[in-house]
Design a protein around this motif. Structure first.
Motif, PDB file in Angstrom:
ATOM      1  N   ASN A   8     -31.263  75.405 -24.515  1.00 14.24           N
ATOM      2  CA  ASN A   8     -29.864  75.082 -24.808  1.00 14.24           C
ATOM      3  C   ASN A   8     -29.014  76.351 -24.594  1.00 14.24           C
ATOM      4  O   ASN A   8     -29.226  77.360 -25.275  1.00 14.24           O
ATOM      5  CB  ASN A   8     -29.766  74.589 -26.252  1.00 14.24           C
ATOM      6  CG  ASN A   8     -28.387  74.076 -26.581  1.00 14.24           C
ATOM      7  OD1 ASN A   8     -27.397  74.601 -26.092  1.00 14.24           O
ATOM      8  ND2 ASN A   8     -28.320  73.061 -27.428  1.00 14.24           N
ATOM      9  N   THR A  55     -26.205  77.127 -25.461  1.00 15.34           N
ATOM     10  CA  THR A  55     -25.461  77.611 -26.636  1.00 15.34           C
ATOM     11  C   THR A  55     -26.218  78.766 -27.297  1.00 15.34           C
ATOM     12  O   THR A  55     -25.614  79.728 -27.775  1.00 15.34           O
ATOM     13  CB  THR A  55     -25.287  76.473 -27.665  1.00 15.34           C
ATOM     14  OG1 THR A  55     -24.651  75.371 -27.030  1.00 15.34           O
ATOM     15  CG2 THR A  55     -24.474  76.928 -28.867  1.00 15.34           C
ATOM     16  N   TYR A  56     -27.529  78.646 -27.311  1.00 23.04           N
ATOM     17  CA  TYR A  56     -28.357  79.662 -27.970  1.00 23.04           C
ATOM     18  C   TYR A  56     -28.939  80.660 -26.973  1.00 23.04           C
ATOM     19  O   TYR A  56     -29.283  81.780 -27.350  1.00 23.04           O
ATOM     20  CB  TYR A  56     -29.496  78.990 -28.739  1.00 23.04           C
ATOM     21  CG  TYR A  56     -29.003  78.019 -29.775  1.00 23.04           C
ATOM     22  CD1 TYR A  56     -28.604  78.466 -31.027  1.00 23.04           C
ATOM     23  CD2 TYR A  56     -28.890  76.656 -29.490  1.00 23.04           C
ATOM     24  CE1 TYR A  56     -28.116  77.591 -31.979  1.00 23.04           C
ATOM     25  CE2 TYR A  56     -28.411  75.769 -30.438  1.00 23.04           C
ATOM     26  CZ  TYR A  56     -28.019  76.239 -31.672  1.00 23.04           C
ATOM     27  OH  TYR A  56     -27.528  75.370 -32.604  1.00 23.04           O
TER      28      TYR A  56
HETATM   29  C1  LIG Z   1     -26.947  72.629 -27.786  1.00 23.07           C
HETATM   30  O1  LIG Z   1     -26.644  73.084 -29.087  1.00 23.07           O
HETATM   31  C2  LIG Z   1     -25.364  72.683 -29.531  1.00 23.07           C
HETATM   32  C3  LIG Z   1     -25.093  73.363 -30.852  1.00 23.07           C
HETATM   33  O2  LIG Z   1     -26.101  73.052 -31.792  1.00 23.07           O
HETATM   34  C4  LIG Z   1     -25.310  71.169 -29.628  1.00 23.07           C
HETATM   35  O3  LIG Z   1     -24.027  70.756 -30.053  1.00 23.07           O
HETATM   36  C5  LIG Z   1     -25.627  70.564 -28.279  1.00 23.07           C
HETATM   37  O4  LIG Z   1     -25.726  69.167 -28.400  1.00 23.07           O
HETATM   38  C6  LIG Z   1     -26.938  71.107 -27.752  1.00 23.07           C
HETATM   39  N1  LIG Z   1     -27.132  70.663 -26.375  1.00 23.07           N
HETATM   40  C7  LIG Z   1     -28.214  69.977 -25.991  1.00 23.07           C
HETATM   41  C8  LIG Z   1     -28.268  69.624 -24.559  1.00 23.07           C
HETATM   42  O5  LIG Z   1     -29.101  69.654 -26.770  1.00 23.07           O
END
Ligand SMILES: *[C@@H]1O[C@H](CO)[C@@H](O)[C@H](O)[C@H]1NC(C)=O
Length: 263
Positions: free
Chosen positions: A120, A122-123
């Motif tokens: 992900n 985001t991380y």
């Molecule tokens: C990635 O992490 C974010 C924050 O927790 C979340 O909102 C998002 O759905 C995640 N993306 C996937 C593809 O899982």
């Protein structure tokens, strides 16, 4: 049926890997003993957050007196228990995650999936989408990632220059491996990060294993005798281990195996 097949497969992999261990080197007694506190703190990861916060989790806490817990959490269901704290004798900040007993982790893989998912972003900003981990492990890591990172940063302010150690057993070791990379990408570049996993399943694809080797550097994963968790998910499903394998033999010899694991 499929469970039996997985066990049989694991046996074949273990037996066929044995002759390739020509470069194995046996550890000395003192080197083996040095792993003891890591084993205890990894095992403490199984304890409920209130008990690890007070460092009152029984034998494993008793064996590592002086441990100062910064924060702990998780619900033991979707989010494995986790703890972050400082252990003065090793001048290290530990992150330890709850594991799963072998009889529980095996059905997870046999009955559910071997799916590999990209990290992900985001991380894991800037990591290529070709780098993939088992979706279940990635999700288990994500659920506590922000809390763990915040606790590690708080602890680093109190103990500047401390080494970071992520650890765990089985599922906890898989989450800890992902955590090591996550922390590497989100902490100052001079921070030393070490990963020690016990009974570690394969966490991701070869690109993941390479990323662990290149970013974390100080990587150890310890396999006990014929434990089959390190043989799942299988290589034919696209999974690989990073370097740093130590194999404990039936004679209780600890052998280091150079390069990426045969297992
Ligand atoms: C990635 O992490 C974010 C924050 O927790 C979340 O909102 C998002 O759905 C995640 N993306 C996937 C593809 O899982």
């Amino acid at each position: 049926m499929r469970f039996a097949a997985a066990v049989a497969l694991a046996f074949v992999v273990a037996v066929s890997a044995a002759p390739t261990r020509g470069s194995a080197v046996a550890l000395q007694r003192a080197q083996i003993d040095a792993f003891a506190p890591y084993t205890h703190i990894a095992s403490a990861g199984y304890c409920q957050p209130a008990r690890t916060l007070a460092w009152n989790c029984g034998v494993h806490c008793d064996a590592t007196p002086g441990f100062v817990t910064t924060a702990s959490g998780g619900d033991g269901l979707g989010t494995p228990y986790w703890l972050v704290g400082y252990y003065p004798p090793l001048q290290s900040i530990f992150i330890s995650y709850q594991g799963t007993e072998m009889e529980k982790i095996a059905p997870i893989f046999v009955d559910i999936d071997f799916f590999l998912d990209p990290l992900n972003s985001t991380y894991f900003p800037s990591v290529a989408s070709s780098v993939m981990t088992h979706g279940g492990f990635g999700d288990a890591h994500e659920r506590s990632a922000n809390d763990v990172l915040a606790a590690v940063k708080t602890t680093l302010v109190q103990y500047p220059g401390a080494q970071i150690v992520t650890t765990g057993h089985s599922l906890g070791a898989a989450v800890a491996q992902i955590s090591a990379v996550h922390l590497r990408l989100n902490l100052p570049s001079g921070t030393k990060i070490k990963y020690i996993g016990f009974s570690v399943p394969r966490v991701g694809n070869p690109a993941w294993a390479n990323l662990v080797d290149s970013l974390v550097g100080d990587v150890t994963h310890i396999n006990n005798k014929k434990d089959f968790v390190p043989t799942i998910p299988p290589r034919f499903a696209g999974f690989a281990h990073p370097s740093g394998e130590i194999h404990i033999t039936a004679n209780n010899e600890w052998l280091t195996c150079s390069g990426m694991s045969a297992l």
